[in-house]
Design a protein around this motif. Sequence first.
Motif, PDB file in Angstrom:
ATOM      1  N   ASP A  96      52.704  41.319  55.210  1.00  0.00           N
ATOM      2  CA  ASP A  96      53.470  40.142  54.646  1.00  0.00           C
ATOM      3  C   ASP A  96      52.096  40.211  53.421  1.00  0.00           C
ATOM      4  OD1 ASP A  96      52.345  37.459  53.149  1.00  0.00           O
ATOM      5  OD2 ASP A  96      50.952  36.655  55.437  1.00  0.00           O
ATOM      6  N   PHE A  97      52.962  40.549  51.845  1.00  0.00           N
ATOM      7  CA  PHE A  97      52.109  41.381  50.411  1.00  0.00           C
ATOM      8  C   PHE A  97      51.168  40.104  50.307  1.00  0.00           C
ATOM      9  CE2 PHE A  97      54.916  44.046  49.912  1.00  0.00           C
ATOM     10  CZ  PHE A  97      53.929  45.145  48.849  1.00  0.00           C
ATOM     11  N   PRO A  98      51.278  38.828  50.552  1.00  0.00           N
ATOM     12  CA  PRO A  98      50.148  38.009  49.845  1.00  0.00           C
ATOM     13  C   PRO A  98      48.852  38.037  50.750  1.00  0.00           C
ATOM     14  CG  PRO A  98      52.030  36.919  50.135  1.00  0.00           C
ATOM     15  CD  PRO A  98      52.656  38.145  50.544  1.00  0.00           C
ATOM     16  N   GLY A  99      49.036  38.090  51.737  1.00  0.00           N
ATOM     17  CA  GLY A  99      47.534  38.813  53.176  1.00  0.00           C
ATOM     18  C   GLY A  99      47.182  40.011  52.532  1.00  0.00           C
ATOM     19  N   GLY A 104      46.535  47.183  44.365  1.00  0.00           N
ATOM     20  CA  GLY A 104      46.090  46.105  43.577  1.00  0.00           C
ATOM     21  C   GLY A 104      47.411  45.296  42.669  1.00  0.00           C
ATOM     22  N   GLN A 105      47.240  45.940  41.693  1.00  0.00           N
ATOM     23  CA  GLN A 105      48.633  45.299  40.256  1.00  0.00           C
ATOM     24  C   GLN A 105      49.865  45.506  40.952  1.00  0.00           C
ATOM     25  OE1 GLN A 105      47.859  46.540  36.442  1.00  0.00           O
ATOM     26  NE2 GLN A 105      47.087  44.535  36.476  1.00  0.00           N
ATOM     27  N   TYR A 106      50.056  46.204  41.391  1.00  0.00           N
ATOM     28  CA  TYR A 106      51.473  46.079  42.425  1.00  0.00           C
ATOM     29  C   TYR A 106      52.139  45.637  43.086  1.00  0.00           C
ATOM     30  CZ  TYR A 106      55.615  48.655  44.731  1.00  0.00           C
ATOM     31  OH  TYR A 106      56.700  48.574  45.056  1.00  0.00           O
ATOM     32  N   LEU A 107      50.840  44.778  43.657  1.00  0.00           N
ATOM     33  CA  LEU A 107      50.902  43.751  44.315  1.00  0.00           C
ATOM     34  C   LEU A 107      51.618  42.360  43.699  1.00  0.00           C
ATOM     35  CD1 LEU A 107      48.590  43.910  47.649  1.00  0.00           C
ATOM     36  CD2 LEU A 107      50.750  45.095  47.444  1.00  0.00           C
ATOM     37  N   GLU A 108      50.565  42.628  42.042  1.00  0.00           N
ATOM     38  CA  GLU A 108      51.352  41.135  41.107  1.00  0.00           C
ATOM     39  C   GLU A 108      52.681  41.706  41.228  1.00  0.00           C
ATOM     40  OE1 GLU A 108      48.087  40.911  38.671  1.00  0.00           O
ATOM     41  OE2 GLU A 108      46.830  41.037  40.503  1.00  0.00           O
TER      42      GLU A 108
END
Length: 243
Positions: A96-99, A104-108
């Motif tokens: 669950d990437f949003p959680g 850091g920025q890679y998730l965005e």
Amino acid sequence: MAGNNALTAADEYQDLLLESPGFPEFLLGLATISASRLRTDGSTLECSITVERDGAPSTVACSSEEGHRLDETQYALDAGPCLTALRGQRTVLVNDFPGDERWGQYLEVIARDDVHSVLAVPIATAAASKAALNCYAHTMHAFDPGTVARIEDHAGSMSRILRLALRLHAPEVFPDGLRAALQSRALVDAAVSLVMLQTRGGRDDALDLLHVAATSSNRRIQEIAREIVDGGQLSAPPLGRQG
């Protein structure tokens, strides 16, 4: 072709190695085979394989353009689940990437591509190299324990043929100038992805904004890209109003 699934996979890997003109083409075949074999119930799954050896630039092969972009962004930011799995030689699961607050920025960046689950699994190789299989899914909790075990088994089945391929194909020798150029390109690609996220625009517009920012400040586009990747915001006149 043998009827046993394990033997069928081994035969497929051997045929791929014999028919591939070079190491990148061989890895591309492995990534494509992985996506085909691991996809279930018609779900979309992108797979990539990354190999690092003897200080040479990483070789990355992906079953889709989307997977390639996501992997290149990891390398430009020097952070992400695939790199963690490869360098630490351990399985990394993000359901669950949003959680998740790692990387850091890679998730965005990958949130823009609607990727919600990632599984990265190391592939055993020779001592001078490291490799990992990366799987991207567009749904949350796509990798249950049974799926994780199946993908780890698949990664294990590729170990022997990958070690053989590494022996047959010597690493490419890159002059320092070309090595720097490859790293610079990855950096700009990562910055473009972040600008797309900030502006909600397309890739071409994001690249144009980088060029405008570099021209208006009389700086190299790589300098602007580094600032963005390090957490800065793009400062440039809106397109169509510069000059």
